[in-house]
Design a protein around this motif. Sequence first.
Motif, PDB file in Angstrom:
ATOM      1  N   SER A  72       0.817  -1.218   0.000  1.00 39.26           N
ATOM      2  CA  SER A  72       0.000   0.000   0.000  1.00 39.26           C
ATOM      3  C   SER A  72       0.852   1.270   0.000  1.00 39.26           C
ATOM      4  CB  SER A  72      -0.946   0.009   1.202  1.00 39.26           C
ATOM      5  OG  SER A  72      -0.215   0.070   2.409  1.00 39.26           O
ATOM      6  N   LYS A  73       2.141   1.135   0.347  1.00 40.39           N
ATOM      7  CA  LYS A  73       3.026   2.302   0.410  1.00 40.39           C
ATOM      8  C   LYS A  73       3.814   2.511  -0.881  1.00 40.39           C
ATOM      9  CE  LYS A  73       3.628   1.862   5.426  1.00 40.39           C
ATOM     10  NZ  LYS A  73       4.602   1.567   6.520  1.00 40.39           N
ATOM     11  N   LEU A  74       3.670   1.601  -1.829  1.00 41.67           N
ATOM     12  CA  LEU A  74       4.400   1.731  -3.097  1.00 41.67           C
ATOM     13  C   LEU A  74       3.870   2.898  -3.919  1.00 41.67           C
ATOM     14  CD1 LEU A  74       4.611  -2.032  -4.173  1.00 41.67           C
ATOM     15  CD2 LEU A  74       6.456  -0.621  -3.223  1.00 41.67           C
ATOM     16  N   ASN A  75       4.720   3.452  -4.761  1.00 40.25           N
ATOM     17  CA  ASN A  75       4.320   4.544  -5.649  1.00 40.25           C
ATOM     18  C   ASN A  75       3.793   3.949  -6.959  1.00 40.25           C
ATOM     19  OD1 ASN A  75       4.007   6.781  -7.246  1.00 40.25           O
ATOM     20  ND2 ASN A  75       6.100   7.511  -7.066  1.00 40.25           N
ATOM     21  N   TYR A  76       2.490   3.896  -7.079  1.00 35.90           N
ATOM     22  CA  TYR A  76       1.865   3.298  -8.260  1.00 35.90           C
ATOM     23  C   TYR A  76       1.728   4.290  -9.413  1.00 35.90           C
ATOM     24  CZ  TYR A  76       0.785  -0.673  -5.285  1.00 35.90           C
ATOM     25  OH  TYR A  76       0.888  -1.757  -4.449  1.00 35.90           O
ATOM     26  N   ASP A  77       2.234   5.508  -9.231  1.00 37.67           N
ATOM     27  CA  ASP A  77       2.145   6.527 -10.276  1.00 37.67           C
ATOM     28  C   ASP A  77       3.485   6.749 -10.969  1.00 37.67           C
ATOM     29  OD1 ASP A  77      -0.701   7.652  -9.985  1.00 37.67           O
ATOM     30  OD2 ASP A  77       0.028   7.618  -7.927  1.00 37.67           O
ATOM     31  N   HIS A  78       4.424   5.833 -10.727  1.00 36.20           N
ATOM     32  CA  HIS A  78       5.751   5.892 -11.349  1.00 36.20           C
ATOM     33  C   HIS A  78       5.835   4.817 -12.439  1.00 36.20           C
ATOM     34  CE1 HIS A  78      10.113   5.663 -11.847  1.00 36.20           C
ATOM     35  NE2 HIS A  78      10.194   6.825 -11.230  1.00 36.20           N
ATOM     36  N   PRO A  79       6.525   5.086 -13.542  1.00 37.70           N
ATOM     37  CA  PRO A  79       6.644   4.079 -14.610  1.00 37.70           C
ATOM     38  C   PRO A  79       7.199   2.742 -14.134  1.00 37.70           C
ATOM     39  CG  PRO A  79       7.391   6.212 -15.405  1.00 37.70           C
ATOM     40  CD  PRO A  79       7.128   6.380 -13.935  1.00 37.70           C
ATOM     41  N   ASP A  80       8.048   2.757 -13.111  1.00 37.93           N
ATOM     42  CA  ASP A  80       8.647   1.518 -12.613  1.00 37.93           C
ATOM     43  C   ASP A  80       7.633   0.598 -11.935  1.00 37.93           C
ATOM     44  OD1 ASP A  80      11.080   2.308 -13.559  1.00 37.93           O
ATOM     45  OD2 ASP A  80      11.873   2.959 -11.616  1.00 37.93           O
ATOM     46  N   ALA A  81       6.422   1.093 -11.683  1.00 33.60           N
ATOM     47  CA  ALA A  81       5.401   0.271 -11.033  1.00 33.60           C
ATOM     48  C   ALA A  81       4.818  -0.772 -11.988  1.00 33.60           C
ATOM     49  CB  ALA A  81       4.278   1.156 -10.485  1.00 33.60           C
TER      50      ALA A  81
END
Length: 206
Positions: free
Chosen positions: A53-62
């Motif tokens: 839930s703390k991951l950045n899902y708005d970054h291309p690496d996601a």
Amino acid sequence: MNTILIGIAGGTGSGKTTLADKLIDSFGDDEVSILRHDNYYKRHDDMCYEERSKLNYDHPDAFDTALLCEHICKLKAGEQIYMPVYDYSIHNRSEETILVKPAPVIVLEGILIFAEPSLCDLMDIKVFVDTDADVRILRRIIRDVKERGRSLDSVITQYLTTVKPMHEQFVEPSKRRADIIIPEGGENIVALDMLIERVRKHLKNK
């Protein structure tokens, strides 16, 4: 197959999904296939829910870009693929998949698809949906609160901490790679009709 790939990008709440859906609805199931970038978020079985839930899902690496490129190449080669399904309630892929069959037209829609050169290289037409930021955040709030059961505070916090900064860093600059820029997405009937006509021309000549 004689296939064209149409990429439809734009910021969160811009109307790109509406544009993609209206485009698809204008043709038969055997003529157009759809790929959703959100379904290609990386799998994180190695993490607990709190960590995911703390991951950045708005970054291309996601995103699992390699898998998406592989699937696009298979569809263009006339092979069916099984698109993963992402479950927002657990911040991870589900065990389900969606069968996607090859078609003369493939539509790929997602916020960050133009930020990846490897994806852009596979696209024949790149469409960017351009909508004012205040309209986009209001649409995102309505979607996340009503459809995904999130609190208003969590939506606003995420927007300010990751969505807005990532939009400015990746999404907005990627607009320069677009062949066509459409204001207001699926609500722009003139632009939608032009895009439909372009697809019809391809289907007629395939």
